[in-house]
Structure formats: C-alpha cells, structure tokens
Design a protein around this motif. Structure first.
Motif, PDB file in Angstrom:
ATOM      1  N   GLU A   1      33.085  61.245  24.626  1.00  9.66           N
ATOM      2  CA  GLU A   1      32.435  61.144  23.459  1.00  9.66           C
ATOM      3  C   GLU A   1      32.639  62.270  22.679  1.00  9.66           C
ATOM      4  OE1 GLU A   1      31.118  58.185  22.524  1.00  9.66           O
ATOM      5  OE2 GLU A   1      31.325  57.232  24.235  1.00  9.66           O
ATOM      6  N   ASP A   2      32.055  62.221  21.397  1.00 10.33           N
ATOM      7  CA  ASP A   2      32.258  63.381  20.393  1.00 10.33           C
ATOM      8  C   ASP A   2      31.553  64.810  20.832  1.00 10.33           C
ATOM      9  OD1 ASP A   2      33.759  61.945  18.901  1.00 10.33           O
ATOM     10  OD2 ASP A   2      32.165  61.487  17.271  1.00 10.33           O
ATOM     11  N   HIS A   3      30.369  64.737  21.424  1.00  7.11           N
ATOM     12  CA  HIS A   3      29.909  66.009  21.629  1.00  7.11           C
ATOM     13  C   HIS A   3      29.945  67.375  20.471  1.00  7.11           C
ATOM     14  CE1 HIS A   3      29.010  65.232  25.971  1.00  7.11           C
ATOM     15  NE2 HIS A   3      29.991  64.436  25.908  1.00  7.11           N
ATOM     16  N   ASP A   4      29.617  66.505  19.457  1.00  5.31           N
ATOM     17  CA  ASP A   4      29.460  67.440  18.279  1.00  5.31           C
ATOM     18  C   ASP A   4      28.199  67.744  17.851  1.00  5.31           C
ATOM     19  OD1 ASP A   4      29.911  68.547  15.837  1.00  5.31           O
ATOM     20  OD2 ASP A   4      30.988  66.787  14.833  1.00  5.31           O
ATOM     21  N   THR A   5      28.087  69.274  17.698  1.00  3.79           N
ATOM     22  CA  THR A   5      26.872  69.905  17.520  1.00  3.79           C
ATOM     23  C   THR A   5      26.628  69.823  16.070  1.00  3.79           C
ATOM     24  OG1 THR A   5      28.042  72.068  17.581  1.00  3.79           O
ATOM     25  CG2 THR A   5      27.136  71.599  19.585  1.00  3.79           C
TER      26      THR A   5
END
Length: 176
Positions: free
Chosen positions: A17-21
């Motif tokens: 998955e992206d795991h975008d902060t």
C-alpha cells in the motif's frame, strides 16, 4: 516525475500500500542521498543514458502474480525484496510497465523515503545505500535492469552490512 515521500512506517498495513505520510520528498533531497532519477519516454533515451554511465549489460524482469506458482510463494519472495539491504553495485531500474515502490533509507535522519516508479521512470540507487523494494497492490511491474558489469545479486542485510566497505564509501560520498 517520480512520486517520492516520507514512508509512514505503519507495519500493520500491507507493505504494498502507499504508506504516504503526506510529506513529499524533493528531487534535491533524493540527489543529496545519492539517487538519480530520470523520466524517459523512449528506449533511445534510456540507451543514451546507459552509454553515458557505462552500463554494459541489461535484462528485463516481469514480477506479477503469474510469475509465481501461488500467492504464498509471491509474498515470500516480496518479503525477501522488502528486507532492508544494500548491494555493492548500483541498482538501476527503468520501469517499462506497471509500478513498484523503492524505499530508500535517508542516512541523515533514518527516515524511509518511498519512491513510486511507474512507466518511464528510471531510478539509480547508489552502491551502499540501504533500500528495499515491493510491488504496489496491483502486483505488477515490468522493468529493464541495467548493470555496469555482470549482475551481482548479493544483498547484504542491515545491521550486518553497516561495516561493509561499500556502505562506508557511500556514507563518505554523501558527506557523513
């Protein structure tokens, strides 16, 4: 342009998955830690770049669910790719189709920087940089791999690789 951002380090979520902060990372920051990014639309552009950098060998890799006998085998292989490691050679990938994530450990602050590569993106990871790779949740990438010499596929995992000569040279190159 490559989408790069600080990884959220949430291990409870599938690593594909992206795991975008929401904290973007600039090309300047990628360059500071030794990465090279280029966007190429033609094979001729890639060939010119390869010639300039003295890459002599290449192959194409397809990583997809169909590459493995079953999903369990695929996930086992992705877990190997996703372990934090380094190589003693540059890792050069040109995305021909699909997409994947290269996570690179920023040596200045230990943050993971996630780079999402898509068709046309070329990424060069320097020898000695800690990194990991995974597919996106689409489970497909077709990539051209470039090599200066014959491919060496030895991965040195952290922390054992901390004293590796190539790790030490990398740290000196980025000013640490």
């Amino acid at each position: 342009m490559v989408k790069a951002y600080v990884h959220d380090n949430d291990a409870s979520v599938d690593f594909r998955e992206d795991h975008d902060t929401g904290k973007p990372v600039s090309l300047e920051r990628l360059e500071k830690i030794g990465l090279i990014y280029r966007k190429f639309d033609t094979q001729q552009d890639v060939d010119s770049f390869a010639l300039e950098r003295n890459y002599k060998n290449r192959d194409i890799v397809n990583i997809t669910v169909d590459s493995f006998p079953d999903e369990e085998t695929m996930m086992s292989k992705l877990n190997v790719f996703y372990a934090e490691h380094l190589h003693e050679d540059e890792e050069i990938r040109y995305c021909l189709d699909g997409e994947g994530f290269f996570d690179v450990r920023d040596p200045f602050n230990e943050e993971w920087i996630r780079c999402r590569v898509q068709k046309g993106d070329l990424l060069v990871l320097p020898a000695g940089v800690y990194h990991r790779f995974t597919l996106t949740s689409d489970n497909f990438i077709k990539a051209l791999r470039l090599f200066k010499e014959e491919p060496k596929w030895l991965a040195y995992n952290r922390p054992e690789a901390d004293k590796n000569r190539y790790r030490q040279e990398y740290l000196a190159q980025v000013g640490l």
